[in-house]
Design an enzyme around this catalytic site. Structure first.
Site: not given
Ligand code: GRF
Length: 213
Positions: A15, A91, A110, A145
């Site tokens: 992302n 995370m 999310h 959350l």
């Molecule tokens: C994604 O699925 C996001 O929605 C979730 O963790 C994942 C992260 O993926 N919170 P990336 O690190 O952006 O590839």
């Protein structure tokens, strides 16, 4: 002056990479202030550095408390003149200590259609429940959350023979399309948090898509 987004990651960073890619377009309303990871092995750090973006690791394990870790993240964001923050696969649970300082300026993506499936293992749980549509949500972050005001969602059809991995891959493709658009709209001043709701000025193109692919 473009609004500057700070991106917080913990791992892969797809992302984040999608936002960086969008920001290569001179017309994109957001500039990348910095990328911060809470884990030294976060792959996304290398991706960001390869693009010449300031990318730093603030390892949460070297701080005595959540708040002292959050203070350092806040300090780094301010140092990089960050206007708003996008959590992208970050995370680590953030406490009100951090969240209130970025109130209305803190976004998360999310991997579910909230308010269904808050928390972890969303794709497995979606399959267990037998839902026919699944997807992702960009929302403002509040202390509870995955419960903040919803800004935008993208949906995919669930196939009868889906596995969590296949479903996750299709949702991720929608995430990677959706998040840069929302970050751009945020930078353009079209998204505000008002009275506990996300106020979106005009449609964000392609954000409410249903993908059958
Ligand atoms: C994604 O699925 C996001 O929605 C979730 O963790 C994942 C992260 O993926 N919170 P990336 O690190 O952006 O590839």
């Amino acid at each position: 002056m473009k609004k500057r987004v700070g991106i917080l990651i913990s791992g892969r960073g797809s992302n984040m990479a999608a936002i960086l890619q969008a920001a290569r377009d001179p017309a994109y309303p957001a500039a990348i202030a910095c990328v911060i990871a809470n884990r030294p092995d976060a792959k996304g750090l290398q991706t960001a550095r390869a693009e010449g973006i300031p990318a730093l690791c603030i390892d949460h394990t070297s701080f005595p408390s959540r708040e002292t870790f959050e203070d350092e993240v806040h300090r780094a964001l301010v140092e990089h003149q960050t206007d708003f923050v996008a959590l992208a696969g970050f995370m680590r649970v953030l406490t009100p200590h951090f969240i209130t300082r970025w109130d209305g300026r803190l976004l998360n993506i999310h991997p579910s259609l909230l308010p269904s499936f808050r928390g972890l293992h969303t794709h497995e749980r979606a399959l267990e429940e037998g839902v026919k549509l699944h997807g992702c949500t960009v929302h403002f972050v509040v202390p509870e959350l995955d419960a903040g005001p919803i800004i935008a969602q993208g949906a995919v059809a669930v196939w009868p023979d889906d596995t969590p991995d296949r479903l996750a891959a299709r949702v991720l493709a929608v995430e990677n399309a959706l998040y840069p658009r929302v970050v751009g709209a945020m930078a353009a001043g079209r998204i505000t948090l008002r009275d506990g709701r996300a106020d979106v000025d005009g449609a964000i193109p392609d954000t409410s898509l249903v993908s059958f692919a």
